[in-house]
Write an enzyme that holds these catalytic residues in place. Structure first.
Site, PDB file in Angstrom:
ATOM      1  N   ARG A   1       0.817  -1.212   0.000  1.00  0.00           N
ATOM      2  CA  ARG A   1       0.000   0.000   0.000  1.00  0.00           C
ATOM      3  C   ARG A   1       0.854   1.267   0.000  1.00  0.00           C
ATOM      4  O   ARG A   1       0.322   2.380  -0.070  1.00  0.00           O
ATOM      5  CB  ARG A   1      -0.922   0.007   1.218  1.00  0.00           C
ATOM      6  CG  ARG A   1      -1.842  -1.202   1.286  1.00  0.00           C
ATOM      7  CD  ARG A   1      -2.826  -1.098   2.433  1.00  0.00           C
ATOM      8  NE  ARG A   1      -3.601  -2.326   2.583  1.00  0.00           N
ATOM      9  CZ  ARG A   1      -4.666  -2.451   3.375  1.00  0.00           C
ATOM     10  NH1 ARG A   1      -5.071  -1.419   4.087  1.00  0.00           N
ATOM     11  NH2 ARG A   1      -5.314  -3.591   3.462  1.00  0.00           N
ATOM     12  N   THR A   2       2.158   1.099   0.078  1.00  0.00           N
ATOM     13  CA  THR A   2       3.056   2.252   0.140  1.00  0.00           C
ATOM     14  C   THR A   2       2.961   3.140  -1.094  1.00  0.00           C
ATOM     15  O   THR A   2       2.908   4.374  -0.963  1.00  0.00           O
ATOM     16  CB  THR A   2       4.499   1.779   0.378  1.00  0.00           C
ATOM     17  OG1 THR A   2       4.566   1.103   1.637  1.00  0.00           O
ATOM     18  CG2 THR A   2       5.471   2.936   0.388  1.00  0.00           C
TER      19      THR A   2
ATOM     20  N   LYS B   1      17.177  -5.278   2.317  1.00  0.00           N
ATOM     21  CA  LYS B   1      17.430  -4.247   3.320  1.00  0.00           C
ATOM     22  C   LYS B   1      18.864  -4.256   3.842  1.00  0.00           C
ATOM     23  O   LYS B   1      19.384  -3.215   4.246  1.00  0.00           O
ATOM     24  CB  LYS B   1      16.453  -4.386   4.486  1.00  0.00           C
ATOM     25  CG  LYS B   1      15.015  -4.030   4.135  1.00  0.00           C
ATOM     26  CD  LYS B   1      14.109  -4.128   5.342  1.00  0.00           C
ATOM     27  CE  LYS B   1      12.671  -3.803   4.982  1.00  0.00           C
ATOM     28  NZ  LYS B   1      11.771  -3.846   6.150  1.00  0.00           N
TER      29      LYS B   1
ATOM     30  N   ASP C   1      12.407 -16.667  19.265  1.00  0.00           N
ATOM     31  CA  ASP C   1      12.378 -17.170  17.899  1.00  0.00           C
ATOM     32  C   ASP C   1      12.625 -18.671  17.933  1.00  0.00           C
ATOM     33  O   ASP C   1      13.312 -19.169  18.846  1.00  0.00           O
ATOM     34  CB  ASP C   1      13.451 -16.470  17.053  1.00  0.00           C
ATOM     35  CG  ASP C   1      13.190 -16.593  15.563  1.00  0.00           C
ATOM     36  OD1 ASP C   1      12.599 -15.666  14.982  1.00  0.00           O
ATOM     37  OD2 ASP C   1      13.570 -17.629  14.975  1.00  0.00           O
TER      38      ASP C   1
ATOM     39  N   ARG D   1      19.363 -16.897  15.885  1.00  0.00           N
ATOM     40  CA  ARG D   1      18.906 -15.662  15.238  1.00  0.00           C
ATOM     41  C   ARG D   1      18.401 -14.671  16.284  1.00  0.00           C
ATOM     42  O   ARG D   1      18.659 -13.463  16.190  1.00  0.00           O
ATOM     43  CB  ARG D   1      17.814 -15.964  14.208  1.00  0.00           C
ATOM     44  CG  ARG D   1      17.330 -14.731  13.477  1.00  0.00           C
ATOM     45  CD  ARG D   1      16.529 -15.052  12.232  1.00  0.00           C
ATOM     46  NE  ARG D   1      15.213 -15.613  12.526  1.00  0.00           N
ATOM     47  CZ  ARG D   1      14.261 -15.760  11.614  1.00  0.00           C
ATOM     48  NH1 ARG D   1      14.501 -15.407  10.351  1.00  0.00           N
ATOM     49  NH2 ARG D   1      13.086 -16.270  11.946  1.00  0.00           N
TER      50      ARG D   1
ATOM     51  N   MET E   1       2.718 -14.623  11.316  1.00  0.00           N
ATOM     52  CA  MET E   1       1.515 -15.303  11.794  1.00  0.00           C
ATOM     53  C   MET E   1       0.356 -14.317  11.939  1.00  0.00           C
ATOM     54  O   MET E   1       0.506 -13.253  12.535  1.00  0.00           O
ATOM     55  CB  MET E   1       1.780 -15.996  13.122  1.00  0.00           C
ATOM     56  CG  MET E   1       2.742 -17.167  13.023  1.00  0.00           C
ATOM     57  SD  MET E   1       2.134 -18.508  11.991  1.00  0.00           S
ATOM     58  CE  MET E   1       0.729 -19.085  12.953  1.00  0.00           C
TER      59      MET E   1
ATOM     60  N   GLY F   1      -1.011  -3.416  13.233  1.00  0.00           N
ATOM     61  CA  GLY F   1       0.115  -3.213  12.333  1.00  0.00           C
ATOM     62  C   GLY F   1      -0.015  -2.026  11.405  1.00  0.00           C
ATOM     63  O   GLY F   1       0.964  -1.638  10.767  1.00  0.00           O
TER      64      GLY F   1
ATOM     65  N   GLN G   1       5.905   4.524   8.906  1.00  0.00           N
ATOM     66  CA  GLN G   1       7.157   4.381   8.157  1.00  0.00           C
ATOM     67  C   GLN G   1       7.050   5.120   6.828  1.00  0.00           C
ATOM     68  O   GLN G   1       8.030   5.703   6.352  1.00  0.00           O
ATOM     69  CB  GLN G   1       7.538   2.907   7.968  1.00  0.00           C
ATOM     70  CG  GLN G   1       6.614   2.055   7.102  1.00  0.00           C
ATOM     71  CD  GLN G   1       6.806   2.242   5.609  1.00  0.00           C
ATOM     72  OE1 GLN G   1       7.867   2.676   5.166  1.00  0.00           O
ATOM     73  NE2 GLN G   1       5.781   1.926   4.836  1.00  0.00           N
TER      74      GLN G   1
END
Length: 283
Positions: free
Chosen positions: A18-19, A73, A158, A163, A204, A251, A258
């Site tokens: 949607r950015t 990234k 995690d 990680r 999730m 979210g 951002q």
């Protein structure tokens, strides 16, 4: 109308982002014709192109900026002329500003996006002890935002404990204190039960990953619960949390903020947060 703005998003699987719509609508509302292109290395004419080639093309074509998403990234950092201190510490860039001379500067607005979302959506949350489930994807940015917005102890869980600990090491080094510890996500419910709040930083809850990342029976009305997933806005986790009376953070706030912060960096203009939120929610 003033000079137009040319932006792009480099990544994989970008159809549902949607950015682009947020940037194009906000630019137009501010009197700047704005074009925002998806540059998908899986499903477009950019398919198979390497990142440096795409970045060079953006420079040659006069792009004003780029957003960078999975899986680039980290890979984009050495290709840039300059990287902000925060993005350097995290080892991840999601926003690249290109000036009139072709100078590229990398930033991470995932961090500021989640942080601003917390300030807006959970202004009074208790932050002594928090659990973040998920160390991949935007996990680094979320963890950094949590710790720099007042979380005293953050446990990152995690299924891949190495990680989780690697993330903890990055954040602790960035903030100069032992604020984060990596833990095994198996059996994390007891840890969550004793915490003030929990954030889901896994996929999730998305349509392709239904369910929750942990057993929600460990939650009580005294917890606050956040989620980085925004499709759907009300995930199974947030639905269960709200039914208990928990304060929640969906979210959409990170996704919107951002983009708000990236628009400001790209254009030097002050974005209208409410207007960008309205665009986001209309899609």
């Amino acid at each position: 109308m003033n000079d137009s703005i040319l932006l792009g998003l480099i990544g994989q699987g970008l159809d549902l982002s949607r950015t682009p719509a947020m940037h194009e609508a906000e630019g137009l509302a501010q009197g700047r014709a704005t074009v925002y292109r998806r540059i998908d290395t899986l499903g477009s004419r950019a398919s198979g192109q390497d990142l440096k080639t795409l970045l060079d093309a953006a420079l040659y074509l006069g792009f004003n900026g780029l957003n960078i998403t999975h899986p680039y990234k980290q890979a984009v950092l050495p290709l840039l002329d300059e990287v902000s201190e925060q993005a350097t510490q995290l080892g991840a860039v999601n926003t690249v500003v290109i000036d009139a001379n072709g100078h590229t500067t990398g930033h991470n607005t995932d961090v500021s996006g989640f942080g601003r979302g917390m300030e807006e959506g959970l202004p009074n949350a208790k932050l002594d002890s928090v659990v973040q489930v998920g160390a991949g994807g935007v996990g680094n940015a979320v963890a950094y935002a949590l710790v720099t917005h007042g979380v005293q102890k953050l446990q990152v869980a995690d299924l891949d404990t190495s990680r989780a600990q690697a993330l903890a090491d990055v954040i602790n080094n960035a903030v100069g204190r032992e604020a984060v510890v990596g833990v095994d996500a198996r059996g994390i419910e007891d840890v969550i039960a004793a915490a003030d709040g929990v954030v889901n930083a896994t996929p999730m809850g998305m349509p392709a990953h239904p369910g929750t990342a942990f057993d929600v029976s460990c939650l009580t009305k005294d917890h606050w619960v956040g989620d980085v997933v925004y499709m759907p806005i009300e995930t199974e986790l947030l639905k269960a949390a709200r039914a208990l009376g928990c304060e929640t953070l969906d979210g959409t706030r990170m996704a919107i903020h951002q983009a708000v912060d990236a628009f400001r960096l790209f254009t030097g203009l002050e974005p209208d947060v409410s207007r960008m939120r309205e665009t986001f929610l209309s899609l």
